[in-house]
Write a protein that holds these residues in place. Sequence first.
Motif, mmCIF file in Angstrom:
data_model
loop_
_atom_site.group_PDB
_atom_site.id
_atom_site.type_symbol
_atom_site.label_atom_id
_atom_site.label_comp_id
_atom_site.label_asym_id
_atom_site.label_seq_id
_atom_site.Cartn_x
_atom_site.Cartn_y
_atom_site.Cartn_z
ATOM 1 N N ALA A 90 0.906 -1.242 0.140
ATOM 2 C CA ALA A 90 0.125 -0.113 0.166
ATOM 3 C C ALA A 90 0.926 1.348 -0.151
ATOM 4 O O ALA A 90 0.571 2.201 -0.770
ATOM 5 N N PRO A 91 1.763 1.508 0.868
ATOM 6 C CA PRO A 91 2.600 2.658 0.741
ATOM 7 C C PRO A 91 3.494 2.827 -0.439
ATOM 8 O O PRO A 91 3.427 4.002 -1.034
ATOM 9 N N MET A 92 3.923 1.744 -1.062
ATOM 10 C CA MET A 92 4.547 1.969 -2.514
ATOM 11 C C MET A 92 3.759 2.433 -3.661
ATOM 12 O O MET A 92 4.000 3.075 -4.456
ATOM 13 N N GLN A 93 2.389 1.740 -3.441
ATOM 14 C CA GLN A 93 1.412 2.286 -4.481
ATOM 15 C C GLN A 93 1.003 3.714 -4.375
ATOM 16 O O GLN A 93 1.110 4.356 -5.304
ATOM 17 N N ALA A 94 1.057 4.229 -3.079
ATOM 18 C CA ALA A 94 0.877 5.411 -2.869
ATOM 19 C C ALA A 94 1.885 6.332 -3.139
ATOM 20 O O ALA A 94 1.631 7.451 -4.083
ATOM 21 N N LEU A 95 3.038 6.013 -3.215
ATOM 22 C CA LEU A 95 4.122 6.673 -3.457
ATOM 23 C C LEU A 95 4.264 6.711 -5.128
ATOM 24 O O LEU A 95 4.665 7.816 -5.624
ATOM 25 N N ALA A 96 4.003 5.667 -5.708
ATOM 26 C CA ALA A 96 3.958 5.477 -7.202
ATOM 27 C C ALA A 96 3.102 6.636 -7.737
ATOM 28 O O ALA A 96 3.221 7.127 -8.693
ATOM 29 N N ILE A 233 18.633 11.581 -13.858
ATOM 30 C CA ILE A 233 19.040 10.582 -12.867
ATOM 31 C C ILE A 233 18.068 9.189 -13.258
ATOM 32 O O ILE A 233 17.091 9.236 -14.064
ATOM 33 N N GLY A 234 18.554 8.238 -13.008
ATOM 34 C CA GLY A 234 18.427 6.854 -13.188
ATOM 35 C C GLY A 234 17.260 6.296 -12.071
ATOM 36 O O GLY A 234 16.508 5.434 -12.442
ATOM 37 N N HIS A 235 17.750 6.473 -10.960
ATOM 38 C CA HIS A 235 17.024 5.769 -9.724
ATOM 39 C C HIS A 235 17.311 6.753 -8.594
ATOM 40 O O HIS A 235 18.450 7.480 -8.385
ATOM 41 N N LEU A 236 16.277 6.295 -7.445
ATOM 42 C CA LEU A 236 16.378 6.617 -6.353
ATOM 43 C C LEU A 236 16.036 5.555 -5.351
ATOM 44 O O LEU A 236 14.942 4.786 -5.782
ATOM 45 N N ALA A 237 16.915 5.267 -4.517
ATOM 46 C CA ALA A 237 16.746 3.958 -3.831
ATOM 47 C C ALA A 237 16.815 4.271 -2.075
ATOM 48 O O ALA A 237 17.774 4.972 -2.002
ATOM 49 N N ALA A 238 16.147 3.810 -1.434
ATOM 50 C CA ALA A 238 16.087 3.940 0.219
ATOM 51 C C ALA A 238 15.817 2.628 0.625
ATOM 52 O O ALA A 238 15.058 1.774 0.291
ATOM 53 N N PRO A 239 16.497 2.259 1.782
ATOM 54 C CA PRO A 239 16.409 1.068 2.591
ATOM 55 C C PRO A 239 15.152 0.969 3.649
ATOM 56 O O PRO A 239 14.745 2.026 4.157
ATOM 57 N N VAL A 240 14.465 -0.300 3.655
ATOM 58 C CA VAL A 240 13.630 -0.627 4.751
ATOM 59 C C VAL A 240 14.497 -1.427 5.761
ATOM 60 O O VAL A 240 15.218 -2.520 5.186
ATOM 61 N N PHE A 241 14.473 -1.277 7.020
ATOM 62 C CA PHE A 241 15.223 -1.913 7.893
ATOM 63 C C PHE A 241 14.386 -2.934 8.638
ATOM 64 O O PHE A 241 13.405 -2.726 9.187
ATOM 65 N N GLY A 242 14.954 -4.166 9.060
ATOM 66 C CA GLY A 242 14.343 -5.362 9.872
ATOM 67 C C GLY A 242 14.533 -5.143 11.358
ATOM 68 O O GLY A 242 15.413 -4.224 11.523
ATOM 69 N N VAL A 250 14.666 -2.941 -0.190
ATOM 70 C CA VAL A 250 14.841 -1.717 -0.500
ATOM 71 C C VAL A 250 13.862 -1.313 -1.571
ATOM 72 O O VAL A 250 13.282 -1.920 -2.442
ATOM 73 N N LEU A 251 13.129 0.148 -1.466
ATOM 74 C CA LEU A 251 12.528 0.666 -2.481
ATOM 75 C C LEU A 251 13.099 1.561 -3.425
ATOM 76 O O LEU A 251 13.841 2.455 -2.933
ATOM 77 N N THR A 252 12.809 1.369 -4.660
ATOM 78 C CA THR A 252 13.598 2.336 -5.802
ATOM 79 C C THR A 252 12.599 2.509 -6.466
ATOM 80 O O THR A 252 11.549 2.037 -6.938
ATOM 81 N N LEU A 253 12.856 3.948 -7.015
ATOM 82 C CA LEU A 253 12.066 4.995 -7.931
ATOM 83 C C LEU A 253 12.575 4.758 -9.143
ATOM 84 O O LEU A 253 14.082 5.196 -9.425
ATOM 85 N N TYR A 254 12.069 4.620 -10.283
ATOM 86 C CA TYR A 254 12.539 4.655 -11.637
ATOM 87 C C TYR A 254 11.462 5.414 -12.525
ATOM 88 O O TYR A 254 10.600 5.712 -12.381
ATOM 89 N N ARG A 271 10.181 12.153 0.109
ATOM 90 C CA ARG A 271 8.973 11.274 -0.028
ATOM 91 C C ARG A 271 9.167 9.864 0.030
ATOM 92 O O ARG A 271 8.590 9.014 0.839
ATOM 93 N N LEU A 272 10.362 9.265 -0.564
ATOM 94 C CA LEU A 272 10.910 8.009 -0.530
ATOM 95 C C LEU A 272 11.328 7.363 0.722
ATOM 96 O O LEU A 272 10.727 6.608 1.629
#
Length: 297
Positions: A90-96, A233-242, A250-254, A271-272
Amino acid sequence: MARPAPAVDRTVAVLNLLAAHPDTAFSLSEMCRRLDINKATAHAMLTALADSGFLLRNPRDKSYTLGPALIALGSAAAARRLELVEFARAPMQALAAATGLQCVVSSAMGEEIVFLAVAGEVVPFGPHVRVGQRIPLAPPIGTVFMAWSLPDEVDTWLHRAAGSPLTEPELERFRNGVRAVRRRGYSVGLEPDVLGVRLGQSLDDHEAVPPLLAELSHTSYLMDDFGGSTHRIGHLAAPVFGPDERVAMVLTLYGFQKQLSGTDIDGLAARLTGTTREITFAVRGRHPDLRVSGLLD
């Protein structure tokens, strides 16, 4: 230092070849040609794998495909990660939807990155990503996975670079990139076409990726300083920690369709990282202390 295990290496090579081409059946001769394996050795190995259910052998044309025994192994290995992905959907769909970009969730599994979920439409200038697709976890790919790792883990990753070994200046550039990603909390990479490297449309060709990554590893792919100009730019990426404070996914925007200023990049990154923090909280993850690994000054 561990002793080489050629038989294990050959077995892994066979399974990786079939996994990269799940809809293709390979004959003994074709597998030997592609992997440079002796036919007698390969026949014994393939027979053992088929007898164990890890491969299926077509009795008509004697070709091989992946077998049902791998389902249980794959399910066990992916179960926890797939559970985490459900918290991300749900969060990644909202971000997209909010950014008009494609959002991809990936996870490191051994020496590979596996794409686990995709949100948003395929857009121009973005890679063709499909769920289950794998690419090597090797420089320059995967910096965001490695930025919170111990120094010896980072060194192991650096020495996986395809093609010619990285020079000392290149190794230092990558280490600086790891520090920069850890410091700001996200990774930014230039569009490969800007660097003269055709990568984006080739991710589906498992055999074509390593030479492309080898070429890309000798370029200034990762961005450290945005400066006052604009960038494609080609990507923006950020981690999700356990819960163990490790990078769980990792969530990556393309799919960036225009050049971005430093301010634009910072806004999208906010935002990411806001989304990745939300998911980290949902999975009861913990952001590691920045001083733990000694990667920062």
